[in-house]
Design a protein around this motif. Sequence first.
Motif, PDB file in Angstrom:
ATOM      1  N   ILE A   1       0.777  -1.045  -0.156  1.00 27.98           N
ATOM      2  CA  ILE A   1       0.025  -0.189  -0.061  1.00 27.98           C
ATOM      3  C   ILE A   1       1.084   1.119  -0.361  1.00 27.98           C
ATOM      4  O   ILE A   1       1.791   1.601   0.802  1.00 27.98           O
ATOM      5  CB  ILE A   1      -1.086   0.153   1.282  1.00 27.98           C
ATOM      6  CG1 ILE A   1      -1.888  -1.476   0.814  1.00 27.98           C
ATOM      7  CG2 ILE A   1      -2.073   1.495   1.367  1.00 27.98           C
ATOM      8  CD1 ILE A   1      -2.497  -1.214   2.661  1.00 27.98           C
ATOM      9  N   GLN A   2       1.153   2.085  -1.142  1.00 25.72           N
ATOM     10  CA  GLN A   2       1.300   2.529  -0.877  1.00 25.72           C
ATOM     11  C   GLN A   2       1.218   4.258  -0.187  1.00 25.72           C
ATOM     12  O   GLN A   2       0.678   5.496  -0.783  1.00 25.72           O
ATOM     13  CB  GLN A   2       1.735   3.928  -2.646  1.00 25.72           C
ATOM     14  CG  GLN A   2       2.381   2.771  -3.746  1.00 25.72           C
ATOM     15  CD  GLN A   2       3.377   1.867  -3.041  1.00 25.72           C
ATOM     16  OE1 GLN A   2       3.992   2.819  -3.013  1.00 25.72           O
ATOM     17  NE2 GLN A   2       4.014   0.814  -3.179  1.00 25.72           N
ATOM     18  N   SER A   3       0.677   4.570   0.799  1.00 23.67           N
ATOM     19  CA  SER A   3       0.168   5.465   1.788  1.00 23.67           C
ATOM     20  C   SER A   3       1.257   6.043   2.358  1.00 23.67           C
ATOM     21  O   SER A   3       2.935   5.761   2.133  1.00 23.67           O
ATOM     22  CB  SER A   3      -0.430   4.637   3.398  1.00 23.67           C
ATOM     23  OG  SER A   3       0.700   3.630   3.539  1.00 23.67           O
ATOM     24  N   GLU A   4       1.046   6.505   3.124  1.00 29.92           N
ATOM     25  CA  GLU A   4       2.519   7.023   4.062  1.00 29.92           C
ATOM     26  C   GLU A   4       1.943   7.856   5.220  1.00 29.92           C
ATOM     27  O   GLU A   4       1.238   7.843   6.064  1.00 29.92           O
ATOM     28  CB  GLU A   4       2.106   9.283   3.707  1.00 29.92           C
ATOM     29  CG  GLU A   4       3.214  10.015   4.544  1.00 29.92           C
ATOM     30  CD  GLU A   4       4.309   9.050   3.103  1.00 29.92           C
ATOM     31  OE1 GLU A   4       5.442   9.004   4.305  1.00 29.92           O
ATOM     32  OE2 GLU A   4       4.662   8.930   2.404  1.00 29.92           O
TER      33      GLU A   4
ATOM     34  N   ASN B   1      -7.349   4.101  -8.038  1.00 32.15           N
ATOM     35  CA  ASN B   1      -8.107   4.534  -7.425  1.00 32.15           C
ATOM     36  C   ASN B   1      -9.138   4.324  -6.350  1.00 32.15           C
ATOM     37  O   ASN B   1      -9.671   3.410  -7.126  1.00 32.15           O
ATOM     38  CB  ASN B   1      -9.147   5.659  -8.832  1.00 32.15           C
ATOM     39  CG  ASN B   1      -9.621   6.810  -8.359  1.00 32.15           C
ATOM     40  OD1 ASN B   1      -9.528   7.263  -7.458  1.00 32.15           O
ATOM     41  ND2 ASN B   1     -10.818   6.804  -8.793  1.00 32.15           N
ATOM     42  N   PRO B   2      -9.285   4.732  -5.540  1.00 33.77           N
ATOM     43  CA  PRO B   2      -9.139   5.694  -4.879  1.00 33.77           C
ATOM     44  C   PRO B   2      -7.666   5.540  -4.617  1.00 33.77           C
ATOM     45  O   PRO B   2      -7.820   4.524  -4.119  1.00 33.77           O
ATOM     46  CB  PRO B   2     -10.020   6.065  -3.846  1.00 33.77           C
ATOM     47  CG  PRO B   2     -10.597   4.619  -3.384  1.00 33.77           C
ATOM     48  CD  PRO B   2     -10.468   3.659  -4.870  1.00 33.77           C
ATOM     49  N   ALA B   3      -7.037   6.816  -4.095  1.00 38.49           N
ATOM     50  CA  ALA B   3      -5.913   6.688  -3.336  1.00 38.49           C
ATOM     51  C   ALA B   3      -5.360   6.089  -2.032  1.00 38.49           C
ATOM     52  O   ALA B   3      -6.295   5.983  -1.451  1.00 38.49           O
ATOM     53  CB  ALA B   3      -4.987   8.177  -3.744  1.00 38.49           C
ATOM     54  N   PRO B   4      -4.925   5.465  -1.598  1.00 35.12           N
ATOM     55  CA  PRO B   4      -2.970   5.190  -1.575  1.00 35.12           C
ATOM     56  C   PRO B   4      -3.642   4.395  -3.096  1.00 35.12           C
ATOM     57  O   PRO B   4      -4.218   3.188  -3.293  1.00 35.12           O
ATOM     58  CB  PRO B   4      -2.775   4.783  -0.823  1.00 35.12           C
ATOM     59  CG  PRO B   4      -3.547   4.204   0.196  1.00 35.12           C
ATOM     60  CD  PRO B   4      -4.810   4.759   0.298  1.00 35.12           C
ATOM     61  N   GLN B   5      -2.391   4.263  -3.351  1.00 35.71           N
ATOM     62  CA  GLN B   5      -2.621   3.139  -4.412  1.00 35.71           C
ATOM     63  C   GLN B   5      -2.153   1.662  -3.992  1.00 35.71           C
ATOM     64  O   GLN B   5      -1.092   2.042  -2.953  1.00 35.71           O
ATOM     65  CB  GLN B   5      -1.450   3.376  -5.666  1.00 35.71           C
ATOM     66  CG  GLN B   5      -1.124   2.247  -6.200  1.00 35.71           C
ATOM     67  CD  GLN B   5       0.803   2.597  -7.618  1.00 35.71           C
ATOM     68  OE1 GLN B   5      -0.087   3.408  -8.061  1.00 35.71           O
ATOM     69  NE2 GLN B   5       1.408   1.706  -7.791  1.00 35.71           N
ATOM     70  N   VAL B   6      -2.250   0.473  -3.960  1.00 31.49           N
ATOM     71  CA  VAL B   6      -2.788  -0.730  -3.452  1.00 31.49           C
ATOM     72  C   VAL B   6      -1.951  -1.816  -4.840  1.00 31.49           C
ATOM     73  O   VAL B   6      -2.405  -1.823  -5.815  1.00 31.49           O
ATOM     74  CB  VAL B   6      -3.911  -1.696  -3.272  1.00 31.49           C
ATOM     75  CG1 VAL B   6      -3.055  -2.188  -2.049  1.00 31.49           C
ATOM     76  CG2 VAL B   6      -3.819   0.037  -1.916  1.00 31.49           C
ATOM     77  N   ASP B   7      -1.046  -2.706  -4.400  1.00 36.80           N
ATOM     78  CA  ASP B   7      -0.362  -3.931  -4.813  1.00 36.80           C
ATOM     79  C   ASP B   7      -0.533  -5.090  -4.772  1.00 36.80           C
ATOM     80  O   ASP B   7      -0.016  -5.220  -3.546  1.00 36.80           O
ATOM     81  CB  ASP B   7       1.087  -3.382  -5.634  1.00 36.80           C
ATOM     82  CG  ASP B   7       1.193  -2.136  -6.764  1.00 36.80           C
ATOM     83  OD1 ASP B   7       0.824  -2.168  -7.815  1.00 36.80           O
ATOM     84  OD2 ASP B   7       2.150  -1.436  -6.094  1.00 36.80           O
TER      85      ASP B   7
END
Length: 169
Positions: free
Chosen positions: A50-53, A156-162
């Motif tokens: 998860i491209q979160s912060e 979409n929606p953010a964050p990007q998830v792989d």
Amino acid sequence: MLARFPLRTALLSGLFFATFLIAGCAHQTPAKGINDAENRLWTGRISLQIQSEPPQAFFAAFELKGQAEQGELTLTSPIGSVLGVMRWSPTEAVLESGRETRRFESVDALLEQTTGAAIPVTALFDWLAGKNTSLNGWAADLAQQAAGKISARRTNPAPQVDLRLVLDQ
């Protein structure tokens, strides 16, 4: 002495035949139902990033049984301990982790709460069956599905998830 030679040959031939017979019986065939949409059972490894912060990452072995409407997902750590067992039906979803049991209104709520990302269960089962379903901002790459590799991305929606799945062979 000539009488012993045929007996010795017969004994050696019998031993040779018995060895191959026993070896043939000992051959293990793969377990039926593993990674099989017909039998609704899949095993392998899962990676979720998860491209979160700050960024989050999750890696585990898994065993998935059932279907989108009712099933069970067991996650195991790399050292073999069970991280959790998720069970769902049309009426509820349950997470058993250690001695704790938590209940959720749906499998979607359960997965979002435990992984940090809303993973579309219906699409996941479709991807495992080779159907390229796009749902809720998710797009799958099934180019290597026949080799047991599935990847999907939510932009979409953010964050990007792989999400990556590697099925046991």
